[in-house]
Design a protein around this motif. Structure first.
Motif, PDB file in Angstrom:
ATOM      1  N   MET A   1       0.824  -1.210   0.000  1.00 22.16           N
ATOM      2  CA  MET A   1       0.000   0.000   0.000  1.00 22.16           C
ATOM      3  C   MET A   1       0.862   1.266   0.000  1.00 22.16           C
ATOM      4  SD  MET A   1      -3.204  -0.854  -0.087  1.00 22.16           S
ATOM      5  CE  MET A   1      -4.060   0.570   0.568  1.00 22.16           C
ATOM      6  N   GLU A   2       2.007   1.172   0.638  1.00 25.39           N
ATOM      7  CA  GLU A   2       2.873   2.341   0.766  1.00 25.39           C
ATOM      8  C   GLU A   2       3.357   2.840  -0.587  1.00 25.39           C
ATOM      9  OE1 GLU A   2       7.175   3.564   2.771  1.00 25.39           O
ATOM     10  OE2 GLU A   2       6.301   1.580   3.146  1.00 25.39           O
ATOM     11  N   TYR A   3       3.558   1.910  -1.535  1.00 28.91           N
ATOM     12  CA  TYR A   3       4.146   2.298  -2.818  1.00 28.91           C
ATOM     13  C   TYR A   3       3.107   2.479  -3.924  1.00 28.91           C
ATOM     14  CZ  TYR A   3       8.477   0.936  -0.541  1.00 28.91           C
ATOM     15  OH  TYR A   3       9.535   0.853   0.335  1.00 28.91           O
ATOM     16  N   ILE A   4       1.831   2.353  -3.600  1.00 28.83           N
ATOM     17  CA  ILE A   4       0.791   2.497  -4.619  1.00 28.83           C
ATOM     18  C   ILE A   4       0.828   3.876  -5.281  1.00 28.83           C
ATOM     19  CG2 ILE A   4      -1.709   2.674  -4.983  1.00 28.83           C
ATOM     20  CD1 ILE A   4      -2.080   0.301  -3.167  1.00 28.83           C
ATOM     21  N   PRO A   5       0.950   4.998  -4.529  1.00 28.70           N
ATOM     22  CA  PRO A   5       1.026   6.316  -5.187  1.00 28.70           C
ATOM     23  C   PRO A   5       2.201   6.427  -6.160  1.00 28.70           C
ATOM     24  CG  PRO A   5       0.582   6.578  -2.850  1.00 28.70           C
ATOM     25  CD  PRO A   5       0.915   5.137  -3.061  1.00 28.70           C
ATOM     26  N   ASN A   6       3.349   5.833  -5.777  1.00 33.32           N
ATOM     27  CA  ASN A   6       4.519   5.883  -6.660  1.00 33.32           C
ATOM     28  C   ASN A   6       4.273   5.090  -7.943  1.00 33.32           C
ATOM     29  OD1 ASN A   6       5.242   5.642  -3.635  1.00 33.32           O
ATOM     30  ND2 ASN A   6       6.908   6.867  -4.465  1.00 33.32           N
ATOM     31  N   ILE A   7       3.634   3.930  -7.788  1.00 37.54           N
ATOM     32  CA  ILE A   7       3.335   3.090  -8.953  1.00 37.54           C
ATOM     33  C   ILE A   7       2.344   3.798  -9.878  1.00 37.54           C
ATOM     34  CG2 ILE A   7       2.288   0.921  -9.705  1.00 37.54           C
ATOM     35  CD1 ILE A   7       3.374  -0.314  -7.080  1.00 37.54           C
ATOM     36  N   LEU A   8       1.305   4.392  -9.272  1.00 39.65           N
ATOM     37  CA  LEU A   8       0.319   5.123 -10.069  1.00 39.65           C
ATOM     38  C   LEU A   8       0.967   6.294 -10.802  1.00 39.65           C
ATOM     39  CD1 LEU A   8      -2.800   5.240  -7.705  1.00 39.65           C
ATOM     40  CD2 LEU A   8      -2.586   4.000  -9.869  1.00 39.65           C
ATOM     41  N   PHE A   9       1.869   6.979 -10.126  1.00 36.50           N
ATOM     42  CA  PHE A   9       2.574   8.110 -10.736  1.00 36.50           C
ATOM     43  C   PHE A   9       3.320   7.651 -11.988  1.00 36.50           C
ATOM     44  CE2 PHE A   9       6.076  10.983 -11.449  1.00 36.50           C
ATOM     45  CZ  PHE A   9       5.560  12.233 -11.167  1.00 36.50           C
ATOM     46  N   ILE A  10       4.038   6.554 -11.889  1.00 39.50           N
ATOM     47  CA  ILE A  10       4.818   6.041 -13.021  1.00 39.50           C
ATOM     48  C   ILE A  10       3.892   5.568 -14.139  1.00 39.50           C
ATOM     49  CG2 ILE A  10       6.418   4.229 -13.742  1.00 39.50           C
ATOM     50  CD1 ILE A  10       7.606   4.365 -10.892  1.00 39.50           C
TER      51      ILE A  10
ATOM     52  N   GLY B   1       8.770   9.143  -3.850  1.00 38.84           N
ATOM     53  CA  GLY B   1       7.954   9.274  -2.655  1.00 38.84           C
ATOM     54  C   GLY B   1       8.479  10.310  -1.676  1.00 38.84           C
ATOM     55  N   SER B   2       9.339  11.210  -2.120  1.00 41.12           N
ATOM     56  CA  SER B   2       9.894  12.250  -1.253  1.00 41.12           C
ATOM     57  C   SER B   2       8.995  13.488  -1.248  1.00 41.12           C
ATOM     58  CB  SER B   2      11.304  12.629  -1.734  1.00 41.12           C
ATOM     59  OG  SER B   2      11.281  13.021  -3.102  1.00 41.12           O
ATOM     60  N   HIS B   3       9.411  14.509  -0.507  1.00 40.13           N
ATOM     61  CA  HIS B   3       8.656  15.766  -0.462  1.00 40.13           C
ATOM     62  C   HIS B   3       9.630  16.926  -0.626  1.00 40.13           C
ATOM     63  CE1 HIS B   3       6.782  19.265   1.617  1.00 40.13           C
ATOM     64  NE2 HIS B   3       5.737  18.867   0.904  1.00 40.13           N
ATOM     65  N   ARG B   4       9.497  17.632  -1.752  1.00 40.32           N
ATOM     66  CA  ARG B   4      10.378  18.756  -2.098  1.00 40.32           C
ATOM     67  C   ARG B   4      11.851  18.347  -1.962  1.00 40.32           C
ATOM     68  NH1 ARG B   4       7.714  23.190  -3.362  1.00 40.32           N
ATOM     69  NH2 ARG B   4       5.564  23.449  -2.652  1.00 40.32           N
ATOM     70  N   TYR B   5      12.188  17.308  -2.708  1.00 39.66           N
ATOM     71  CA  TYR B   5      13.522  16.704  -2.601  1.00 39.66           C
ATOM     72  C   TYR B   5      14.624  17.691  -2.974  1.00 39.66           C
ATOM     73  CZ  TYR B   5      17.328  13.380  -3.319  1.00 39.66           C
ATOM     74  OH  TYR B   5      18.525  12.718  -3.256  1.00 39.66           O
ATOM     75  N   ILE B   6      14.367  18.521  -4.011  1.00 37.90           N
ATOM     76  CA  ILE B   6      15.393  19.472  -4.447  1.00 37.90           C
ATOM     77  C   ILE B   6      15.701  20.479  -3.351  1.00 37.90           C
ATOM     78  CG2 ILE B   6      15.873  21.343  -6.107  1.00 37.90           C
ATOM     79  CD1 ILE B   6      14.466  19.740  -8.220  1.00 37.90           C
ATOM     80  N   GLY B   7      14.701  20.769  -2.522  1.00 42.11           N
ATOM     81  CA  GLY B   7      14.906  21.705  -1.409  1.00 42.11           C
ATOM     82  C   GLY B   7      15.942  21.222  -0.414  1.00 42.11           C
ATOM     83  N   TYR B   8      16.108  19.906  -0.322  1.00 43.58           N
ATOM     84  CA  TYR B   8      17.115  19.348   0.584  1.00 43.58           C
ATOM     85  C   TYR B   8      18.503  19.341  -0.064  1.00 43.58           C
ATOM     86  CZ  TYR B   8      13.125  17.795   3.348  1.00 43.58           C
ATOM     87  OH  TYR B   8      11.982  17.764   4.104  1.00 43.58           O
ATOM     88  N   LEU B   9      18.536  19.401  -1.395  1.00 42.52           N
ATOM     89  CA  LEU B   9      19.822  19.389  -2.098  1.00 42.52           C
ATOM     90  C   LEU B   9      20.444  20.781  -2.170  1.00 42.52           C
ATOM     91  CD1 LEU B   9      18.999  17.059  -5.149  1.00 42.52           C
ATOM     92  CD2 LEU B   9      20.139  16.434  -3.017  1.00 42.52           C
TER      93      LEU B   9
END
Length: 439
Positions: free
Chosen positions: A1-10, A94-102
Motif C-alpha cells: 500500500m505504501e508504494y501504490i502512489p509511486n506506482i500510479l505516478f509512473i 515518494g519524497s517531499h520537495r527533494y530538491i529543497g534538501y539538495l
C-alpha cells in the motif's frame, strides 16, 4: 500500500507520455505526406532565425498588448514547469520537495519565490486574454473563421491554464501551512500563494490541509499530462512546432515566388533556337500535376506551416482583401489545410493506406473565389509571428487552376492571351509598341 502512489505516478507518466509520442508521430507522418523540399541549407542563418523569432519572440511585440502578455505566459510557463523536475523526483521516489534538501535554503527560497511570482503573472495574462477574447471581443479573435471548435478551444486552453495556476497556488499555500504546523520541515518561500490562500487555509485541520495539498499536487501533475495530450487537438501545437517552423522558414526575399523547374526548362527550350523541342525536363521527369489541388500536392514545409498556426489572426487582420470584404482569410487557409491533412491521416489510419474519399483541398475546403481574392502583397507573411507562409499555398492552388484546369478569371486569361499574341499585357499590335515615344 505504501508504494501504490509511486506506482500510479509512473503508470500515468508512461500512459501520458506514450500517448503524446504516439500523437506526435501521427502528425509527423501527416506532415511528410507532403512533397519533398530541401530546407537544409544555411544552417547558421536558420539557427539565428530560430533564436530570434521562436525563442526570442522577436515578432510578438508588433502588436504590443497581446505580444507583451504572450511573452509573460511564454516565459512564465517555462519557468513554472521547472517545478515538474521536482514533481517527478517526488512522485517516483515518494519524497517531499527533494530538491529543497539538495540546495541551500536561501537559493531554494529564492527559486520558489520566483516561481510563485511568475505564476501570478501567468494568471494575470490568462485573465487578460480571456477578457480580450470574450468581453472586449477583439475582432480578429471573434471572426467567423473561429466559429465552433476553434472558439471553444481558445477559451478552453485559457481555463486549463487558469486552473493549473490555482492548483499551483493551493498546493504551495497548504504545503506552507503544514510546515507551520510541524508536519513538514520548513522549506521554500511562497509569498503569492500565501497571499491568495493563506487566510483561507489558516483555520483548517491538518487532515484537511493534507487532502488539499495532495489533491492539488496530483491535479497539477495530471493536468500537465492532460495538457500535453490536448495539444494534439488544439491550435496550441505551436508550442512545439513554432521552433522547427521558424528554423525551416523560407530564406528568400519576401515576395519571391519559386519557379517550377519543368516550366523553366520549357521556357529555355523556347528561347534556344538550337534546342530539341522533344527533350524532356532537365531531371528526366514531368510532374504528375502542376500546382496543388489537395494537401498531398503541397510540400511538407507547407503542411508544417499548417500545424504550426496558432490561429491568432494577425495575418487575416493585415490582409487588404479581407479588410475590404473579400472572402479570403489567410488564417482560414491554414486552418483548412490542417483540417484536410488530418482527414487524410484518419483515412490512412482506418484503411492502412489512403483511399480516395472524393474530396480535395481545392473546392471542398478552399474555394477559387478565396484564392483569386489574394493580391500577393505578402502582408500575411510579414504579419505572422512564426514565419508561416499562407501565400505559397495560395500560389500553388492558383497554379493548378491555371495550368491544369485553365480556370483563371477572365481578366487574367485576357492578359495571358495578350502576352502570347502581342508580347505585352495590353491589347495592341506589337508593331505599335514604340508609338508612345513619338509623342
Amino acid at each position: 500500500m505504501e508504494y501504490i502512489p509511486n506506482i500510479l505516478f509512473i503508470v500515468f507518466a508512461i500512459l501520458g507520455f506514450g500517448l503524446f509520442i504516439r500523437n506526435i508521430l501521427k502528425i509527423r507522418r501527416n506532415i511528410f505526406l507532403g512533397k519533398d523540399e530541401n530546407r537544409s541549407d544555411h544552417s547558421f542563418e536558420r539557427w539565428k532565425i530560430l533564436c530570434l523569432v521562436a525563442i526570442g519572440q522577436g515578432k510578438m511585440l508588433k502588436k504590443p498588448i497581446s505580444g507583451f502578455f504572450h511573452i509573460i505566459i511564454y516565459i512564465g510557463f517555462i519557468i513554472i514547469n521547472i517545478e515538474l523536475i521536482e514533481i517527478f523526483i517526488d512522485g517516483i521516489g515518494g519524497s517531499h520537495r527533494y530538491i529543497g534538501y539538495l540546495l541551500p535554503n536561501t537559493i531554494y527560497n529564492y527559486i520558489t519565490s520566483i516561481l510563485d511570482i511568475f505564476a501570478l503573472l501567468v494568471t494575470f495574462a490568462v485573465l487578460i486574454f480571456f477578457f480580450r477574447r470574450n468581453i472586449i471581443n477583439v475582432p480578429r479573435l471573434n471572426s467567423k473563421d473561429l466559429l465552433g471548435w476553434p472558439k471553444i478551444d481558445g477559451n478552453l486552453i485559457l481555463v486549463i491554464e487558469f486552473l493549473l495556476m490555482m492548483a499551483f497556488f493551493s498546493m504551495n499555500a497548504s504545503d506552507y501551512r503544514l510546515q507551520q504546523l510541524g508536519v513538514y520541515i520548513t522549506i521554500g518561500n511562497f509569498p503569492i500563494s500565501n497571499f491568495i490562500f493563506g487566510g483561507l487555509f489558516s483555520e483548517l485541520s491538518v487532515h484537511s490541509l493534507e487532502i488539499i495539498e495532495k489533491s492539488t499536487w496530483w491535479f497539477h501533475y495530471l493536468g500537465i499530462l492532460f495538457f500535453l495530450n490536448y495539444l494534439y487537438l488544439s491550435k496550441h501545437l505551436h508550442i512545439l512546432f513554432a521552433f522547427p517552423n521558424t528554423y525551416f522558414s523560407n530564406l528568400n526575399k519576401i515576395g519571391q515566388i519559386n519557379n517550377l523547374d519543368s516550366i523553366t526548362h520549357e521556357v529555355k527550350l523556347l528561347m534556344d533556337p538550337n534546342a530539341d523541342p522533344f527533350t524532356t525536363a532537365s531531371d528526366g521527369n514531368t510532374p504528375e500535376k502542376f500546382g496543388a489541388s489537395d494537401v498531398t500536392d503541397l510540400s511538407w514545409i507547407q503542411l508544417l506551416n499548417a500545424y504550426s498556426c496558432t490561429e491568432c489572426g494577425r495575418c487575416t487582420s493585415s490582409c487588404p482583401a479581407n479588410i475590404t470584404g473579400k472572402k479570403l482569410s489567410p488564417r482560414k487557409i491554414m486552418m483548412n489545410v490542417r483540417d484536410r491533412i488530418e482527414e487524410v491521416g484518419r483515412n490512412i489510419d482506418k484503411n492502412k493506406s489512403f483511399i480516395d474519399d472524393g474530396k480535395q483541398l481545392l473546392g471542398d475546403y478552399i474555394t477559387p473565389e478565396e484564392i483569386w481574392a489574394c493580391t500577393t502583397c505578402n502582408a500575411c507573411v510579414e504579419a505572422c509571428p512564426i514565419l508561416i507562409n499562407p501565400l505559397s499555398i495560395i500560389i500553388d492552388l492558383r497554379r493548378y487552376l491555371v495550368m491544369e484546369k485553365s480556370a483563371a478569371p477572365q481578366e487574367l486569361n485576357m492578359m495571358m492571351n495578350n502576352i502570347e499574341n502581342n508580347r505585352a499585357p495590353w491589347q495592341f499590335n506589337p508593331s505599335d509598341r514604340e508609338n508612345w515615344s513619338k509623342e
